[in-house]
Motif scaffolding. Structure first.
Motif, short mmCIF file in Angstrom:
data_model
loop_
_atom_site.label_atom_id
_atom_site.label_comp_id
_atom_site.label_asym_id
_atom_site.label_seq_id
_atom_site.Cartn_x
_atom_site.Cartn_y
_atom_site.Cartn_z
N ALA A 126 1.25 -1.22 -0.18
CA ALA A 126 0.13 -0.08 0.32
C ALA A 126 0.82 1.42 -0.10
O ALA A 126 0.26 2.12 -0.87
N CYS A 127 2.14 1.28 0.91
CA CYS A 127 2.78 2.58 0.88
C CYS A 127 3.15 2.64 -0.42
O CYS A 127 3.90 3.83 -1.49
N ARG A 128 3.30 1.74 -1.40
CA ARG A 128 4.48 1.85 -2.36
C ARG A 128 4.50 2.15 -3.72
O ARG A 128 4.01 3.28 -4.46
N ARG A 129 2.70 1.97 -3.45
CA ARG A 129 1.65 2.31 -4.36
C ARG A 129 1.15 3.30 -4.78
O ARG A 129 0.90 4.39 -5.26
N HIS A 130 1.33 4.24 -2.66
CA HIS A 130 1.09 5.47 -2.79
C HIS A 130 2.03 6.38 -2.40
O HIS A 130 2.22 7.10 -1.86
N ARG A 131 3.20 5.73 -3.72
CA ARG A 131 4.71 6.45 -3.62
C ARG A 131 5.49 6.75 -2.44
O ARG A 131 5.90 8.34 -2.50
N PHE A 159 8.24 10.00 1.92
CA PHE A 159 7.46 10.01 -0.03
C PHE A 159 8.57 10.48 -0.10
O PHE A 159 9.22 11.00 -0.66
N GLU A 160 8.27 9.95 -2.07
CA GLU A 160 9.11 10.27 -2.88
C GLU A 160 8.48 11.88 -3.34
O GLU A 160 7.63 12.40 -2.92
N GLU A 170 -2.11 11.48 -2.05
CA GLU A 170 -1.58 10.04 -1.69
C GLU A 170 -1.70 10.76 -0.07
O GLU A 170 -1.54 8.97 -0.24
N TYR A 171 -1.71 11.26 0.66
CA TYR A 171 -1.16 10.96 2.26
C TYR A 171 -2.62 10.17 2.50
O TYR A 171 -2.62 9.79 3.68
N ALA A 172 -3.69 11.13 2.14
CA ALA A 172 -5.14 10.50 2.30
C ALA A 172 -5.74 9.37 2.08
O ALA A 172 -6.24 8.80 3.02
N ALA A 173 -5.24 9.18 0.63
CA ALA A 173 -5.44 7.59 -0.06
C ALA A 173 -4.74 6.56 1.00
O ALA A 173 -5.80 6.01 1.03
N LEU A 174 -3.69 7.39 1.20
CA LEU A 174 -2.56 6.37 2.26
C LEU A 174 -3.37 6.05 3.42
O LEU A 174 -3.40 4.67 3.84
N ALA A 175 -3.68 6.83 4.03
CA ALA A 175 -4.40 6.23 5.61
C ALA A 175 -5.94 5.95 5.49
O ALA A 175 -6.14 4.93 6.48
N VAL A 176 -6.57 5.82 4.68
CA VAL A 176 -7.71 5.16 4.22
C VAL A 176 -7.79 4.01 3.79
O VAL A 176 -8.28 3.08 4.85
N GLU A 177 -6.51 3.68 2.91
CA GLU A 177 -6.50 2.64 2.37
C GLU A 177 -5.62 1.20 3.91
O GLU A 177 -6.04 0.08 3.98
N VAL A 186 -5.62 3.96 12.04
CA VAL A 186 -4.53 4.44 12.10
C VAL A 186 -3.50 5.73 11.87
O VAL A 186 -4.39 6.27 11.06
N ASP A 187 -2.45 5.81 12.28
CA ASP A 187 -2.07 6.68 12.00
C ASP A 187 -0.73 6.81 10.95
O ASP A 187 0.28 7.12 11.99
N VAL A 188 -0.53 8.09 10.45
CA VAL A 188 0.42 7.99 9.14
C VAL A 188 0.88 9.21 9.57
O VAL A 188 0.07 10.70 9.58
N MET A 189 2.17 9.68 10.20
CA MET A 189 3.18 10.51 10.26
C MET A 189 3.73 10.75 8.99
O MET A 189 4.68 10.45 8.62
N VAL A 190 4.36 11.46 8.65
CA VAL A 190 5.29 11.58 7.64
C VAL A 190 7.01 12.34 8.43
O VAL A 190 6.45 12.97 9.35
N SER A 191 7.47 12.10 7.84
CA SER A 191 8.76 11.83 8.59
C SER A 191 9.14 13.60 8.39
O SER A 191 10.31 13.58 9.41
N THR A 192 8.95 14.21 7.80
CA THR A 192 9.25 15.85 7.34
C THR A 192 8.69 17.18 8.29
O THR A 192 8.71 17.87 8.49
N ALA A 193 7.23 15.96 9.12
CA ALA A 193 6.48 16.48 9.80
C ALA A 193 7.48 17.53 11.25
O ALA A 193 7.97 16.62 11.62
N PRO A 194 7.21 18.44 12.05
CA PRO A 194 7.92 18.57 13.19
C PRO A 194 7.34 17.32 14.14
O PRO A 194 5.86 17.22 14.20
N ARG A 195 8.27 16.74 15.46
CA ARG A 195 7.72 16.49 16.67
C ARG A 195 8.57 16.97 17.51
O ARG A 195 9.48 17.89 17.45
#
Length: 214
Positions: A126-131, A159-160, A170-177, A186-195
């Protein structure tokens, strides 16, 4: 019940022949003849009958005559059978299935929670499908203990190179899938998001990388 003569597994299970016969009887859908037990257990008919005689003496197996045939069946009302033998062999099956899944499924299967292991390949696909170029799990999903039951799954993705609109889609579609796939939040966190420092420490401590494209 007096357990004095059955106070350890060695006394109950004996050697490999007795274990093989017990395993056959545990898995049997109904009563078996001595010859059937011998074939399934890989023993000689005489050897299988000796084991069955001993198990009947101990009250673990019930033997009944039907015509000229002697039929044998595990006595599942016996406390030693219901409380010790059946759970023991069921545990053996579960461990074997888990070991097979670990060796034939995703290479990181042993590093994640047992509830998540069967889904690792699908998560990666799923992750690969959503780049997604890099995907990792963290938090309770990476605790390889049966005692820990994740209430949700945390996924860290990179992401690529994408334009902002495509990345958001792609983020929204991945979370739903992923939620549909895992049937849990499922909590999808983008690596570039501040934390903050606490979240970074959690990532450093529990992160398991599923894949990372060069």
């Amino acid at each position: 019940m007096n357990y004095s003569s059955h106070n350890n597994l060695e006394s109950l299970l004996g050697g490999p022949g007795r274990i093989a016969v017990l395993r056959v009887l545990v898995d049997a859908a109904g009563p078996l003849t001595g010859r059937q037990v011998a074939v399934e257990a890989g023993l000689s008919p005489a050897g299988a009958m000796r084991v069955l005689d001993r198990l009947c003496e101990r009250g673990l197996v019930v033997r009944v005559r039907v015509g000229r045939a002697l039929l044998h069946e595990l006595d599942r009302t016996n406390e030693l059978v219901s409380r010790l033998l059946l759970p023991l062999f069921e545990g053996e099956r579960l461990l074997a299935a888990e070991a097979a899944a670990t060796h034939t499924a995703h290479p990181r299967a042993a590093d994640v929670n047992p509830m998540i292991r069967p889904h690792l390949e699908a998560i990666e696909q799923a992750c690969r499908r959503h780049r997604v170029g890099r995907a990792a799990l963290f938090g309770s999903a990476t605790q390889p203990s049966h005692l820990i039951v994740p209430s949700d799954v945390d996924v860290l993705v990179t992401f690529e190179p994408l334009d902002p609109t495509t990345k958001a889609r792609e983020y929204a579609a991945l979370a739903v899938e992923l939620e549909r796939l895992l049937a849990m939040p499922v909590d999808v966190m983008v690596s570039t998001a501040p934390r903050n420092a606490i979240m970074q420490a959690e990532l450093d401590r529990t992160q398991v990388v599923l894949y990372e494209d060069a």
